[in-house]
Design a protein around this motif. Sequence first.
Motif, PDB file in Angstrom:
ATOM      1  N   GLU A  50       0.854  -1.283  -0.015  1.00  0.00           N
ATOM      2  CA  GLU A  50       0.082   0.003  -0.034  1.00  0.00           C
ATOM      3  C   GLU A  50       0.879   1.367  -0.078  1.00  0.00           C
ATOM      4  N   GLU A  51       2.037   1.226   0.793  1.00  0.00           N
ATOM      5  CA  GLU A  51       2.731   2.417   0.770  1.00  0.00           C
ATOM      6  C   GLU A  51       3.541   2.480  -0.582  1.00  0.00           C
ATOM      7  N   ALA A  52       3.980   1.773  -1.475  1.00  0.00           N
ATOM      8  CA  ALA A  52       4.371   1.625  -2.602  1.00  0.00           C
ATOM      9  C   ALA A  52       3.423   2.305  -3.507  1.00  0.00           C
ATOM     10  N   SER A  53       2.195   1.912  -3.546  1.00  0.00           N
ATOM     11  CA  SER A  53       1.190   2.450  -4.200  1.00  0.00           C
ATOM     12  C   SER A  53       0.999   3.816  -3.922  1.00  0.00           C
ATOM     13  N   ALA A  54       0.991   4.328  -2.751  1.00  0.00           N
ATOM     14  CA  ALA A  54       0.896   5.695  -2.619  1.00  0.00           C
ATOM     15  C   ALA A  54       2.144   6.543  -2.811  1.00  0.00           C
ATOM     16  N   ASP A  55       3.243   5.843  -2.782  1.00  0.00           N
ATOM     17  CA  ASP A  55       4.552   6.435  -3.048  1.00  0.00           C
ATOM     18  C   ASP A  55       4.540   6.772  -4.474  1.00  0.00           C
ATOM     19  N   LEU A  56       3.835   5.709  -5.543  1.00  0.00           N
ATOM     20  CA  LEU A  56       3.956   6.061  -6.712  1.00  0.00           C
ATOM     21  C   LEU A  56       2.728   6.879  -7.409  1.00  0.00           C
ATOM     22  N   GLY A  57       2.019   7.437  -6.443  1.00  0.00           N
ATOM     23  CA  GLY A  57       1.145   8.492  -6.900  1.00  0.00           C
ATOM     24  C   GLY A  57      -0.312   8.260  -6.787  1.00  0.00           C
ATOM     25  N   ALA A  58      -0.485   6.987  -6.530  1.00  0.00           N
ATOM     26  CA  ALA A  58      -1.856   6.514  -6.376  1.00  0.00           C
ATOM     27  C   ALA A  58      -2.693   7.205  -5.382  1.00  0.00           C
TER      28      ALA A  58
ATOM     29  N   TRP B  28      -8.387   5.948  -3.092  1.00  0.00           N
ATOM     30  CA  TRP B  28      -9.139   4.910  -3.791  1.00  0.00           C
ATOM     31  C   TRP B  28      -8.543   4.160  -4.599  1.00  0.00           C
ATOM     32  N   THR B  29      -7.743   4.737  -5.782  1.00  0.00           N
ATOM     33  CA  THR B  29      -7.065   3.844  -6.315  1.00  0.00           C
ATOM     34  C   THR B  29      -6.123   2.586  -5.777  1.00  0.00           C
ATOM     35  N   THR B  30      -5.486   3.045  -4.583  1.00  0.00           N
ATOM     36  CA  THR B  30      -4.636   2.094  -3.824  1.00  0.00           C
ATOM     37  C   THR B  30      -5.666   1.161  -3.260  1.00  0.00           C
ATOM     38  N   PHE B  31      -6.698   1.625  -2.718  1.00  0.00           N
ATOM     39  CA  PHE B  31      -7.831   0.510  -2.038  1.00  0.00           C
ATOM     40  C   PHE B  31      -8.225  -0.351  -3.153  1.00  0.00           C
ATOM     41  N   ARG B  32      -8.851   0.316  -4.415  1.00  0.00           N
ATOM     42  CA  ARG B  32      -9.293  -0.671  -5.441  1.00  0.00           C
ATOM     43  C   ARG B  32      -8.366  -1.564  -6.113  1.00  0.00           C
TER      44      ARG B  32
ATOM     45  N   ARG C 176       0.102   5.705   5.556  1.00  0.00           N
ATOM     46  CA  ARG C 176      -1.159   4.965   5.611  1.00  0.00           C
ATOM     47  C   ARG C 176      -1.850   5.042   4.358  1.00  0.00           C
ATOM     48  N   LEU C 177      -2.790   4.013   4.235  1.00  0.00           N
ATOM     49  CA  LEU C 177      -3.490   4.090   3.134  1.00  0.00           C
ATOM     50  C   LEU C 177      -4.579   5.176   2.968  1.00  0.00           C
ATOM     51  N   PHE C 178      -5.213   5.444   4.119  1.00  0.00           N
ATOM     52  CA  PHE C 178      -6.158   6.418   3.942  1.00  0.00           C
ATOM     53  C   PHE C 178      -5.449   7.926   4.883  1.00  0.00           C
ATOM     54  N   ARG C 179      -4.903   8.639   3.925  1.00  0.00           N
ATOM     55  CA  ARG C 179      -4.299   9.821   4.605  1.00  0.00           C
ATOM     56  C   ARG C 179      -5.312  10.424   5.417  1.00  0.00           C
TER      57      ARG C 179
ATOM     58  N   TRP D 185     -12.450  12.250   8.307  1.00  0.00           N
ATOM     59  CA  TRP D 185     -13.513  11.751   7.321  1.00  0.00           C
ATOM     60  C   TRP D 185     -13.653  10.381   7.032  1.00  0.00           C
ATOM     61  N   GLY D 186     -12.396   9.687   6.563  1.00  0.00           N
ATOM     62  CA  GLY D 186     -12.447   8.579   6.063  1.00  0.00           C
ATOM     63  C   GLY D 186     -12.794   7.376   7.240  1.00  0.00           C
ATOM     64  N   LEU D 187     -12.148   7.587   8.501  1.00  0.00           N
ATOM     65  CA  LEU D 187     -12.625   6.928   9.696  1.00  0.00           C
ATOM     66  C   LEU D 187     -14.100   6.904   9.853  1.00  0.00           C
ATOM     67  N   LEU D 188     -14.562   8.186   9.918  1.00  0.00           N
ATOM     68  CA  LEU D 188     -16.102   8.372  10.187  1.00  0.00           C
ATOM     69  C   LEU D 188     -16.904   7.457   9.311  1.00  0.00           C
ATOM     70  N   GLY D 189     -16.502   7.604   8.043  1.00  0.00           N
ATOM     71  CA  GLY D 189     -17.216   6.834   7.006  1.00  0.00           C
ATOM     72  C   GLY D 189     -17.265   5.386   7.068  1.00  0.00           C
TER      73      GLY D 189
END
Lengths: 291, 329
Positions: A180-188, A191-195, B17-20, B27-31
Amino acid sequence: MSKLFGLLRQRFLTAYSLLFFVFLYAPILLIVGYSFNSNPINMMVWKTFTLDWYRSIFGLSTQLGENALYVESTDQLLAAVRTSLVVALTTTLFSTVVGTLTALAVARYRFRLQSFYRFLLFMPMVMPDIVLGIALLIFFVSVGMPLGTGSIILGHCTFLISYVFIIVSARLAGMDTRLEEASADLGAGVWTTFRRITLPLIAPGIAGGAMLAFIISMDDLVITYFISGVDATTLPVFIYSMIRRGIKPEINAIATLLLLASFVIAAVGLYLRNKQHSATPATTEKDPNDE
Amino acid sequence: MNTTDTASSLEASRKPRLFRVPRNVHWGLLGLLGPVTAFLGIFFLMPLVIMAIFSLLEPGLYGGVVWSFYADNFGRILGWANGPIEEFDIVYLRILMRSFRIALITVALTLLVCYPVAFWVSRLPPRRRNFCLFLITLPFFASLIVRLYAWVLILRPSGFLNQLLSTLGAIREPIELIYTETAVLIGLVYIMVPFMFLPLYASIEKLDRQLIDASYDLGAGRIATFRRVILPLTMPGIMGGAILVFIPTLGNFIVPSLLGGAKVLMIGNLVEQQFLYARNWPFGAALAMLIMSVVLALLMLYVRTTLKRRSPRGTAAKPRTKDRAEGLT
């Protein structure tokens, strides 16, 4: 001499364990066997092989006399099956979504009420069925909500969310967060990272949780028994009241079909899970410290 | 530490983290937590609170409740006489005691049934071991009511067991099997076996074979080794299984109503009667509160003892068993 005793002990243990498996499966196989017995008076005495009991529960013509048809109406049975399916599908959908969202929140955030949420989700699983059942009954009656399919669905969701939560949480805990961190680092974006990263990786957990929720919902008897009201009856409640009224050969056929359905679902689920287990953790399998 | 602080301090360098987390509002946490909070708040916590309130209300004459404080619901369980008509009666207390006894015996029996088998399975070659575990898990997914129905078929007067025994010439006329405490115990053990087996197996599989060998090498006999090495090491599994079996057994009413009839009532049957037939909801709610408090007390006890075992201070648990094994000489 002691070797002989060791061997004897091993034999005894094996015999004991085999008996254990007989104890587990003989009663189930007994029902299956009796469901094909044509003797209408005493089902324990074998007469000939027949499919009439199966035909009769589906309302097909049989060679049984009119008085041998015990299921009051096939419509009732089919209505129960329909209610069960509607309830199970709806609850599975709802509790899978809510359970997964909760698991994501607890696994990926740090917040003050975290342990409270873990506790809150743990509670419905350990609450005895009868307590939850009557608490819901009192609640629905107090707020004036009619008992029926709707109340059954709401009731099932209260504890199924927890099951999905536990299974998806386990999957999230075993997941490599660096992806997930890598995905975020690469600019995703989030939502994109999650999906594209998180969702595909936890998908097996979500599927497993959904499958468990479906099976438990289909099988729930106690809670449904209290909150189903008079109009809606699920399959387990229908069978329960049928047994209470008396043993009839049709029950064997219904039970056999139900067993078949749940075994197929469970076997597929367990098989898929085992396949994943042997496919994914290649690193742990070669771990020399493992054994 | 505050979540926002952590988030904003790390935000500058990278996104950890996944959700910044936005500056102030999560907001993310609330959702993510909103749905579960609302749902369990309304349909889980609120019903329990209402049930607790009901247990303290006066039962109405023709069902329903009178909105006034009334503590006698709990007193009645203990045999308290209330009002001019009722007399001191320990019938409820007796049913309560029976429920505890049956639940404890069920725990003991499932343990007795599962312990040797778990040992046997843990020593099988991997493929067969997995197959056995699969076979043990499978009934867990089969319909509960169907599995109990099987025992009705087996135990009733014209059932399988009576037929078998009379065919073998062991009995002349059907013996009474169903509607006895034994029948209830058989049914309970049958449906609870997976709950005991899996935690038990988990702890037996982890058992370090070298410790057992060491115990033998140091001169301990089979019984001493079992009592002082194997048993303490598998205790977590035993306790876990016992909790998992005891909790659903105590409040069970399906098994006693199918296999116990009117003779072997358990506390669950009592609750069912109050709600569906006697229409004394406050008394039923009081009984349910009692079941719930016993379960919660047991769980708290269990969590506290396991946490102690796992906490840094308690890590002595494992070495201590080793010490004991070494001290056998």
